[in-house]
Design an enzyme around this catalytic site. Structure first.
Site, PDB file in Angstrom:
ATOM      1  CE1 TYR A   1      13.002 -40.667  25.984  1.00 60.04           C
ATOM      2  CE2 TYR A   1      14.206 -40.173  23.964  1.00 60.04           C
ATOM      3  CZ  TYR A   1      13.010 -40.393  24.625  1.00 60.04           C
ATOM      4  OH  TYR A   1      11.833 -40.349  23.932  1.00 60.04           O
TER       5      TYR A   1
ATOM      6  CB  SER B   1      12.545 -42.240  20.539  1.00 55.89           C
ATOM      7  OG  SER B   1      13.049 -40.998  20.090  1.00 55.89           O
TER       8      SER B   1
HETATM    9  P1  NAD Z   1       4.555 -36.934  28.163  1.00 57.52           P
HETATM   10  O1  NAD Z   1       5.363 -36.324  29.220  1.00 57.52           O
HETATM   11  O2  NAD Z   1       3.259 -36.330  27.862  1.00 57.52           O
HETATM   12  O3  NAD Z   1       4.319 -38.472  28.484  1.00 57.52           O
HETATM   13  C1  NAD Z   1       5.228 -39.249  29.202  1.00 57.52           C
HETATM   14  C2  NAD Z   1       4.466 -39.906  30.327  1.00 57.52           C
HETATM   15  O4  NAD Z   1       5.312 -40.864  30.953  1.00 57.52           O
HETATM   16  C3  NAD Z   1       4.048 -38.959  31.430  1.00 57.52           C
HETATM   17  O5  NAD Z   1       2.781 -38.375  31.189  1.00 57.52           O
HETATM   18  C4  NAD Z   1       4.010 -39.859  32.647  1.00 57.52           C
HETATM   19  O6  NAD Z   1       2.693 -40.249  32.954  1.00 57.52           O
HETATM   20  C5  NAD Z   1       4.792 -41.089  32.219  1.00 57.52           C
HETATM   21  N1  NAD Z   1       5.829 -41.354  33.195  1.00 57.52           N
HETATM   22  C6  NAD Z   1       7.046 -40.797  33.316  1.00 57.52           C
HETATM   23  N2  NAD Z   1       7.678 -41.297  34.396  1.00 57.52           N
HETATM   24  C7  NAD Z   1       6.826 -42.188  34.969  1.00 57.52           C
HETATM   25  C8  NAD Z   1       6.881 -43.028  36.098  1.00 57.52           C
HETATM   26  N3  NAD Z   1       7.969 -43.060  36.903  1.00 57.52           N
HETATM   27  N4  NAD Z   1       5.803 -43.789  36.398  1.00 57.52           N
HETATM   28  C9  NAD Z   1       4.689 -43.755  35.626  1.00 57.52           C
HETATM   29  N5  NAD Z   1       4.596 -42.984  34.530  1.00 57.52           N
HETATM   30  C10 NAD Z   1       5.649 -42.225  34.205  1.00 57.52           C
HETATM   31  O7  NAD Z   1       5.477 -36.989  26.861  1.00 57.52           O
HETATM   32  P2  NAD Z   1       5.322 -37.760  25.459  1.00 57.52           P
HETATM   33  O8  NAD Z   1       6.258 -37.067  24.562  1.00 57.52           O
HETATM   34  O9  NAD Z   1       3.933 -37.916  25.074  1.00 57.52           O
HETATM   35  O10 NAD Z   1       5.957 -39.182  25.774  1.00 57.52           O
HETATM   36  C11 NAD Z   1       5.299 -40.404  25.493  1.00 57.52           C
HETATM   37  C12 NAD Z   1       6.285 -41.405  24.914  1.00 57.52           C
HETATM   38  O11 NAD Z   1       6.708 -40.962  23.629  1.00 57.52           O
HETATM   39  C13 NAD Z   1       7.562 -41.577  25.739  1.00 57.52           C
HETATM   40  O12 NAD Z   1       7.922 -42.925  25.787  1.00 57.52           O
HETATM   41  C14 NAD Z   1       8.573 -40.801  24.933  1.00 57.52           C
HETATM   42  O13 NAD Z   1       9.882 -41.278  25.138  1.00 57.52           O
HETATM   43  C15 NAD Z   1       8.087 -41.073  23.530  1.00 57.52           C
HETATM   44  N6  NAD Z   1       8.611 -40.149  22.524  1.00 57.52           N
HETATM   45  C16 NAD Z   1       8.273 -38.826  22.569  1.00 57.52           C
HETATM   46  C17 NAD Z   1       8.815 -37.966  21.610  1.00 57.52           C
HETATM   47  C18 NAD Z   1       8.495 -36.507  21.595  1.00 57.52           C
HETATM   48  O14 NAD Z   1       9.119 -35.777  20.827  1.00 57.52           O
HETATM   49  N7  NAD Z   1       7.580 -36.021  22.389  1.00 57.52           N
HETATM   50  C19 NAD Z   1       9.671 -38.471  20.625  1.00 57.52           C
HETATM   51  C20 NAD Z   1       9.974 -39.815  20.619  1.00 57.52           C
HETATM   52  C21 NAD Z   1       9.447 -40.656  21.574  1.00 57.52           C
END
Ligand code: NAD
Ligand code: MG
Length: 300
Positions: free
Chosen positions: A205, A192
């Site tokens: 985080y 991120s």
């Molecule tokens: P999202 O909630 O759609 O996806 C996150 C997923 O993590 C969930 O769907 C879930 O299946 C999984 N997860 C969480 N806890 C878990 C557990 N205990 N066991 C198994 N699975 C688990 O959100 P997203 O934004 O698509 O996140 C995906 C990745 O992108 C993450 O690593 C997040 O940190 C990263 N990210 C997102 C953003 C943003 O702005 N959305 C920015 C930077 C990084």
């Protein structure tokens, strides 16, 4: 603005997607894309495949929703079979992605399980191989993000759970995957912009995301001689359910992502091409890289 425009069609990035103002809303963690308002674009109608991952076999964590779902759809359209991990509570979201993958004529293997459970993490690659017949792409994408505004209120339990899911599970899954990965395989970790630009309310985080960058670069050096490339993608603000399951303070939701150079949040589908590039053979000389996809925010 046209939401049907695919990623290969010439477009203006400012207006390709709406500058959304999400209503204040809340879902219990982990939340469902199904109930997110506005609905995020995971590429259902906006990602066009070009055969870049033909015959490849991928395991993606957090593949039911958001960025992971967009990556799963894109990989299938590029010709890959996909195993999807997610939490059992996310079955409804996962079924939608499974259907989309199967519509491409590709195999989708559903592997629900909590990555905080060491045995689940360790056994995930074996299960993926069982379902797919092999493995040559691992996307460590699952993530937990809970906003807490003061260190005094940030409890050990949350810190430990966030580290468990975001980075410790990555060690366990990747270690267990290695025996299956032939030369030519690729590993992609979701980090991120928080790794370099930590928000005051996301201390735990952001710390895991900095750790993911270090893990990625060190492991890349270790595995490169074996023909396995390790890279990371660092998203900026992307509209996903993570934000409404306490990932952001509620009052900040209507302005989410407006501070990027493009003046809008990203949509999950805009992340998919970065993962496709790093997974495919065309990135053969890209090793230990963190690809920033953040709408314009300076990074080291
Ligand atoms: P999202 O909630 O759609 O996806 C996150 C997923 O993590 C969930 O769907 C879930 O299946 C999984 N997860 C969480 N806890 C878990 C557990 N205990 N066991 C198994 N699975 C688990 O959100 P997203 O934004 O698509 O996140 C995906 C990745 O992108 C993450 O690593 C997040 O940190 C990263 N990210 C997102 C953003 C943003 O702005 N959305 C920015 C930077 C990084
Ligand atoms: Mg989800």
């Amino acid at each position: 603005m046209s939401e049907k425009l695919d990623q290969l069609t010439f477009h203006d990035p400012v207006t390709r997607f709406e500058s959304i103002e999400p209503p204040i809303q809340h879902q219990e963690e982990p939340g469902l894309d199904r109930d997110l308002k506005p609905h995020p674009d995971r590429g259902e109608e906006s990602y066009r495949g070009t055969g870049r991952l033909q015959g490849r076999r991928a395991l993606i964590t957090g593949a039911d929703s958001g960025i992971g779902a967009a990556v799963a759809i894109a990989f299938a359209r590029e010709g890959a079979d996909v195993a999807l991990n997610y939490l059992p509570q996310e079955q409804a979201d996962a079924e939608v992605i499974k259907d989309l993958i199967e519509k491409e004529g590709r195999t989708a293997v559903l592997l629900p399980g909590d990555l905080a459970d060491h045995d689940v993490s360790r056994s995930l690659p074996d299960k993926a191989v069982e379902g797919l017949g092999g493995l040559d792409i691992l996307v460590n994408n699952a993530g937990k993000q809970i906003s807490v505004d003061e260190l005094e209120k940030l409890e050990d339990q949350q810190v430990e759970e966030t580290f468990d899911v975001n980075i410790l599970a990555m060690f366990r899954i990747t270690r267990a995957a290695l025996k299956h990965l032939p030369a030519g395989s690729t590993i992609i970790n979701s980090t991120s912009v928080q790794a370099y630009k930590p928000s005051a309310h996301l201390l735990d985080y952001a710390s895991t995301k900095a750790a993911i960058n270090a893990f990625t670069k060190g492991l890349a050096e270790q595995l490169a001689p074996k023909g396995i490339r390790v890279n990371a993608v660092a998203p900026g603000p992307v509209w996903t359910v993570l934000q409404v399951t306490d990932g952001q303070p509620k009052e900040k939701l209507p302005k989410f992502g407006k501070d990027t150079h493009l003046g809008r949040a990203g949509q999950p589908v805009e992340l998919a091409p970065a993962y496709v590039f790093l997974a495919s053979a065309e990135s053969s000389f890209v090793v230990g890289e963190t690809l920033n996809v953040n709408g314009g925010q300076p990074t080291p």
